[in-house]
Design an enzyme around this catalytic site. Structure first.
Site, PDB file in Angstrom:
ATOM      1  N   ASP A 141     -17.869   1.429  -8.449  1.00 46.34           N
ATOM      2  CA  ASP A 141     -18.577   0.735  -9.518  1.00 46.34           C
ATOM      3  C   ASP A 141     -18.781  -0.714  -9.065  1.00 46.34           C
ATOM      4  OD1 ASP A 141     -19.530   0.170 -12.208  1.00 46.34           O
ATOM      5  OD2 ASP A 141     -17.581  -0.764 -12.563  1.00 46.34           O
TER       6      ASP A 141
ATOM      7  N   ASP B 235     -19.717  -3.936 -11.445  1.00 50.06           N
ATOM      8  CA  ASP B 235     -19.187  -4.940 -12.368  1.00 50.06           C
ATOM      9  C   ASP B 235     -17.736  -4.641 -12.721  1.00 50.06           C
ATOM     10  OD1 ASP B 235     -21.842  -6.450 -13.867  1.00 50.06           O
ATOM     11  OD2 ASP B 235     -22.208  -4.589 -12.797  1.00 50.06           O
TER      12      ASP B 235
END
Length: 215
Positions: free
Chosen positions: A8, A10
């Site tokens: 991922d 953020d």
């Protein structure tokens, strides 16, 4: 045998909360609403515009003005998306070590391509990602498995030989449902009320370099 590690963006690779929150507070000030603290913002940063607009203005996707608020917010974020964002400590060392071991790495994020295409090259990764899948690359975003399979196809690896690292429940769901081993990034944007024990990741790590203990 792990052949690839996908992340991922953020709250996992990059600390984007200062820019996400700065954009939110600028928007709130424009609408004469009080600013939110960075502690509050960090708990919602993984949930994108929807989570931040709910936090700041109580505006949810079923609100008649949501589309207008979302457009305003994204335009504000667009003006500062890389102003204060930086990689978390240890990320580049981890990526360099993955490269040394011949392990591919890439990104699967729900962030729109509008931002990832500009932000990722500015983050200063030691080795460029082999693949970047944005929230709108496949027409579906996490927790859908479509982005997971798309990334694997692009880098020619099988899900069962892939680790997925993220800080949100949807990351763990998407990785698990795609047949990957899942890793919870405990340094990420996790809210106090999140019951991470119910997410059932295969592994939990407290810092990026802890991933090397799993490989």
């Amino acid at each position: 045998m792990i052949q690839a590690v996908l992340f991922d963006l953020d709250g996992t690779l990059a600390d984007t909360a200062l820019d996400l929150g700065g954009a939110l507070n600028t928007l709130l000030a424009r609408h004469n609403l009080p600013a939110k603290s960075m502690d509050e913002i960090r708990t919602q940063a993984s949930h994108g515009a929807a989570g931040l607009l709910k936090l700041g203005a109580g505006i949810t996707p079923d609100h008649p003005d949501y589309a207008q608020w979302r457009t305003e917010y994204l335009d504000e974020y667009d003006s500062r998306y890389a102003q204060d964002t930086a990689l978390f400590d240890g990320v580049n060392e981890l990526i360099a070590e993955l490269d040394q071991r011949g392990i591919k790495w890439g990104i699967i994020t729900n962030k729109p391509m509008r931002f990832t295409d500009k932000l990722v090259p500015k983050l200063g990764f030691a080795i460029p990602p082999a693949v970047v899948v944005s929230g709108d690359t496949c027409g579906e975003s996490k927790p859908s498995v479509k982005p997971m399979f798309h990334a694997c196809k692009q880098i020619q690896t099988e899900p069962q030989h892939t680790l997925y690292v993220g800080d949100a429940e949807r990351d763990i769901q998407a990785g698990r449902n795609a047949g990957m081993k899942t890793v919870l990034a405990e340094w990420g944007y996790i809210a106090p009320e999140d019951q991470t024990e119910t997410w059932q990741p295969d592994y939990r790590i407290a810092s990026p370099l802890d991933l090397l203990k799993i490989l």
